[in-house]
Write an enzyme that holds these catalytic residues in place. Structure first.
Site, PDB file in Angstrom:
ATOM      1  N   ILE A   1     -61.638  37.458-137.683  1.00  0.00           N
ATOM      2  CA  ILE A   1     -60.587  36.560-138.175  1.00  0.00           C
ATOM      3  C   ILE A   1     -61.025  35.881-139.475  1.00  0.00           C
ATOM      4  O   ILE A   1     -60.258  35.766-140.428  1.00  0.00           O
ATOM      5  CB  ILE A   1     -60.251  35.497-137.102  1.00  0.00           C
TER       6      ILE A   1
ATOM      7  N   ASP B   1     -71.489  32.762-143.714  1.00  0.00           N
ATOM      8  CA  ASP B   1     -71.745  33.373-142.402  1.00  0.00           C
ATOM      9  C   ASP B   1     -73.262  33.473-142.269  1.00  0.00           C
ATOM     10  O   ASP B   1     -73.991  33.172-143.214  1.00  0.00           O
ATOM     11  CB  ASP B   1     -71.114  34.782-142.349  1.00  0.00           C
TER      12      ASP B   1
ATOM     13  N   ASP C   1     -75.763  28.913-141.752  1.00  0.00           N
ATOM     14  CA  ASP C   1     -75.746  28.779-140.294  1.00  0.00           C
ATOM     15  C   ASP C   1     -75.165  27.403-139.980  1.00  0.00           C
ATOM     16  O   ASP C   1     -75.795  26.378-140.268  1.00  0.00           O
ATOM     17  CB  ASP C   1     -77.186  28.907-139.768  1.00  0.00           C
TER      18      ASP C   1
ATOM     19  N   ARG D   1     -63.303  31.389-118.840  1.00  0.00           N
ATOM     20  CA  ARG D   1     -63.420  30.812-120.180  1.00  0.00           C
ATOM     21  C   ARG D   1     -63.590  29.298-120.067  1.00  0.00           C
ATOM     22  O   ARG D   1     -63.084  28.550-120.887  1.00  0.00           O
ATOM     23  CB  ARG D   1     -62.173  31.134-121.026  1.00  0.00           C
TER      24      ARG D   1
ATOM     25  N   TYR E   1     -65.852  27.794-122.912  1.00  0.00           N
ATOM     26  CA  TYR E   1     -65.162  28.187-124.145  1.00  0.00           C
ATOM     27  C   TYR E   1     -63.888  27.358-124.309  1.00  0.00           C
ATOM     28  O   TYR E   1     -63.648  26.765-125.367  1.00  0.00           O
ATOM     29  CB  TYR E   1     -64.819  29.680-124.086  1.00  0.00           C
TER      30      TYR E   1
ATOM     31  N   LYS F   1     -62.785  24.659-127.235  1.00  0.00           N
ATOM     32  CA  LYS F   1     -61.601  24.853-128.084  1.00  0.00           C
ATOM     33  C   LYS F   1     -60.622  23.689-127.930  1.00  0.00           C
ATOM     34  O   LYS F   1     -59.926  23.336-128.880  1.00  0.00           O
ATOM     35  CB  LYS F   1     -60.952  26.204-127.776  1.00  0.00           C
TER      36      LYS F   1
ATOM     37  N   THR G   1     -61.000  42.069-132.784  1.00  0.00           N
ATOM     38  CA  THR G   1     -62.047  41.857-133.794  1.00  0.00           C
ATOM     39  C   THR G   1     -63.331  42.515-133.280  1.00  0.00           C
ATOM     40  O   THR G   1     -63.406  42.891-132.100  1.00  0.00           O
ATOM     41  CB  THR G   1     -62.318  40.345-133.993  1.00  0.00           C
TER      42      THR G   1
ATOM     43  N   SER H   1     -66.090  41.311-132.312  1.00  0.00           N
ATOM     44  CA  SER H   1     -66.711  40.695-131.130  1.00  0.00           C
ATOM     45  C   SER H   1     -65.887  40.952-129.876  1.00  0.00           C
ATOM     46  O   SER H   1     -66.437  41.142-128.793  1.00  0.00           O
ATOM     47  CB  SER H   1     -66.929  39.197-131.334  1.00  0.00           C
TER      48      SER H   1
HETATM   49  P1  NAD Z   1     -66.328  37.533-134.440  1.00  0.00           P
HETATM   50  O1  NAD Z   1     -67.087  37.146-133.223  1.00  0.00           O
HETATM   51  O2  NAD Z   1     -65.874  38.931-134.650  1.00  0.00           O
HETATM   52  O3  NAD Z   1     -67.139  37.048-135.711  1.00  0.00           O
HETATM   53  C1  NAD Z   1     -67.821  35.842-135.643  1.00  0.00           C
HETATM   54  C2  NAD Z   1     -68.600  35.623-136.918  1.00  0.00           C
HETATM   55  O4  NAD Z   1     -69.316  34.405-136.731  1.00  0.00           O
HETATM   56  C3  NAD Z   1     -69.622  36.706-137.183  1.00  0.00           C
HETATM   57  O5  NAD Z   1     -69.481  37.174-138.517  1.00  0.00           O
HETATM   58  C4  NAD Z   1     -70.961  35.975-136.975  1.00  0.00           C
HETATM   59  O6  NAD Z   1     -71.998  36.450-137.804  1.00  0.00           O
HETATM   60  C5  NAD Z   1     -70.584  34.549-137.321  1.00  0.00           C
HETATM   61  N1  NAD Z   1     -71.492  33.549-136.761  1.00  0.00           N
HETATM   62  C6  NAD Z   1     -72.081  33.547-135.533  1.00  0.00           C
HETATM   63  N2  NAD Z   1     -72.905  32.495-135.407  1.00  0.00           N
HETATM   64  C7  NAD Z   1     -72.818  31.794-136.573  1.00  0.00           C
HETATM   65  C8  NAD Z   1     -73.427  30.609-137.058  1.00  0.00           C
HETATM   66  N3  NAD Z   1     -74.308  29.931-136.318  1.00  0.00           N
HETATM   67  N4  NAD Z   1     -73.104  30.175-138.305  1.00  0.00           N
HETATM   68  C9  NAD Z   1     -72.222  30.863-139.066  1.00  0.00           C
HETATM   69  N5  NAD Z   1     -71.612  31.991-138.662  1.00  0.00           N
HETATM   70  C10 NAD Z   1     -71.916  32.454-137.441  1.00  0.00           C
HETATM   71  O7  NAD Z   1     -65.147  36.511-134.516  1.00  0.00           O
HETATM   72  P2  NAD Z   1     -63.616  36.537-134.147  1.00  0.00           P
HETATM   73  O8  NAD Z   1     -63.354  37.264-132.871  1.00  0.00           O
HETATM   74  O9  NAD Z   1     -62.879  36.879-135.372  1.00  0.00           O
HETATM   75  O10 NAD Z   1     -63.458  34.986-133.823  1.00  0.00           O
HETATM   76  C11 NAD Z   1     -63.460  34.014-134.849  1.00  0.00           C
HETATM   77  C12 NAD Z   1     -63.017  32.699-134.266  1.00  0.00           C
HETATM   78  O11 NAD Z   1     -61.725  32.847-133.683  1.00  0.00           O
HETATM   79  C13 NAD Z   1     -63.921  32.160-133.170  1.00  0.00           C
HETATM   80  O12 NAD Z   1     -63.998  30.756-133.267  1.00  0.00           O
HETATM   81  C14 NAD Z   1     -63.199  32.565-131.909  1.00  0.00           C
HETATM   82  O13 NAD Z   1     -63.511  31.736-130.832  1.00  0.00           O
HETATM   83  C15 NAD Z   1     -61.765  32.405-132.348  1.00  0.00           C
HETATM   84  N6  NAD Z   1     -60.790  33.154-131.561  1.00  0.00           N
HETATM   85  C16 NAD Z   1     -60.847  34.516-131.494  1.00  0.00           C
HETATM   86  C17 NAD Z   1     -59.913  35.197-130.732  1.00  0.00           C
HETATM   87  C18 NAD Z   1     -59.948  36.705-130.622  1.00  0.00           C
HETATM   88  O14 NAD Z   1     -59.206  37.228-129.784  1.00  0.00           O
HETATM   89  N7  NAD Z   1     -60.717  37.406-131.406  1.00  0.00           N
HETATM   90  C19 NAD Z   1     -58.922  34.493-130.047  1.00  0.00           C
HETATM   91  C20 NAD Z   1     -58.890  33.106-130.150  1.00  0.00           C
HETATM   92  C21 NAD Z   1     -59.832  32.447-130.923  1.00  0.00           C
END
Ligand code: NAD
Length: 230
Positions: A18, A37, A59, A145, A148, A152, A183, A185
């Site tokens: 995202i 990142d 970080d 969750r 989590y 959130k 995504t 993850s």
């Molecule tokens: P992802 O897990 O694919 O990517 C996460 C990114 O965070 C990675 O690039 C990783 O290197 C980086 N990261 C990890 N630890 C870090 C740190 N300490 N400092 C900086 N960067 C760090 O992410 P996603 O699935 O796109 O999710 C992004 C956000 O959206 C998250 O907060 C997640 O909870 C939220 N979200 C995702 C979904 C979904 O379905 N994918 C749904 C609701 C909310």
């Protein structure tokens, strides 16, 4: 001209998923994007995709690093907080270490970034903060969750309080609460399950509609009321 021409957008956790999609969208709208990142390799790939994007390793669990990063940036129009980890399990399957890790990465990161960047927005008398929460939060109880969802929900609470504290300074604070977004993850979480295809079917089945960009959104109430109901 794009909708964000001349604006500076700072993004966390934007090397993939995202965060990356948002960084690219900001860049397409003409913003100067500073994408951060912990994954340097993937950040380099992102930088190669748009001349509007500069990248930096950051970080968000490290207060000193966040401070040092912020010190080098004078002007910021948009702060986008995206960092988040999905812990899987009920409350009984969550250790204190896992609890602390989730709150540190998902919630305290927003605190760290906001405490550094709000003063800059305040001097400019404008700014927009957007943080990624989730439907799994105070909106909906999702199975496995627990922590989590708690993190959130905390982001929603913190955002509403910040919106109210800084509205007089021209700073808007909002959350985006996504449902399931495919995504890297999410893909790896599904790959950890016994049957990948079955799990994909399960994720698809829980969505009321399947998407063309905007058609993912239906029957939702987006409150855009100048802060009246906050
Ligand atoms: P992802 O897990 O694919 O990517 C996460 C990114 O965070 C990675 O690039 C990783 O290197 C980086 N990261 C990890 N630890 C870090 C740190 N300490 N400092 C900086 N960067 C760090 O992410 P996603 O699935 O796109 O999710 C992004 C956000 O959206 C998250 O907060 C997640 O909870 C939220 N979200 C995702 C979904 C979904 O379905 N994918 C749904 C609701 C909310």
């Amino acid at each position: 001209p794009g909708k964000l021409e001349g604006k500076v957008c700072v993004c966390t956790a934007s090397a993939q998923g995202i965060g990356k999609a948002v960084a690219l969208a900001f860049a397409r709208e003409g913003a100067q994007v500073i994408a951060t990142d912990i994954n340097e390799e993937k950040l380099k790939e992102l930088a190669a995709e748009s001349s509007n994007i500069t990248v930096q390793v950051l970080d968000v669990t490290k207060s000193d690093a966040v401070k040092a990063f912020a010190e080098k940036i004078d002007k910021v129009d948009v702060l986008f907080n995206c960092a988040g980890f999905v812990h899987n399990g009920s409350i009984l399957e969550t250790s204190e270490e896992q609890y602390d890790f989730s709150f540190d990465l998902n919630v305290k990161s927003v605190y760290r970034m906001c405490t550094q960047f709000i003063p800059k927005m305040r001097s400019a008398k404008k700014g927009s903060i957007v943080s990624i929460s989730s439907v799994a939060s105070s909106i909906k109880g999702a199975p496995n969750r627990c922590i989590y969802g708690a993190t959130k929900a905390a982001i929603i609470g913190m955002s509403k309080a910040m919106a109210s504290d800084f509205i007089k300074d021209g700073i808007r604070v909002n959350c985006v609460c996504p449902g399931t977004i495919f995504t890297p993850s999410l893909d790896s979480r599904i790959r950890d399950l016994p049957d990948y295809d079955e799990a994909i079917k399960g994720f698809m089945a829980r969505q009321p509609i399947a998407s063309d960009e905007a058609s993912y959104v239906t029957g939702q109430e987006f409150v855009v009321d100048g802060g009246w109901s906050m």
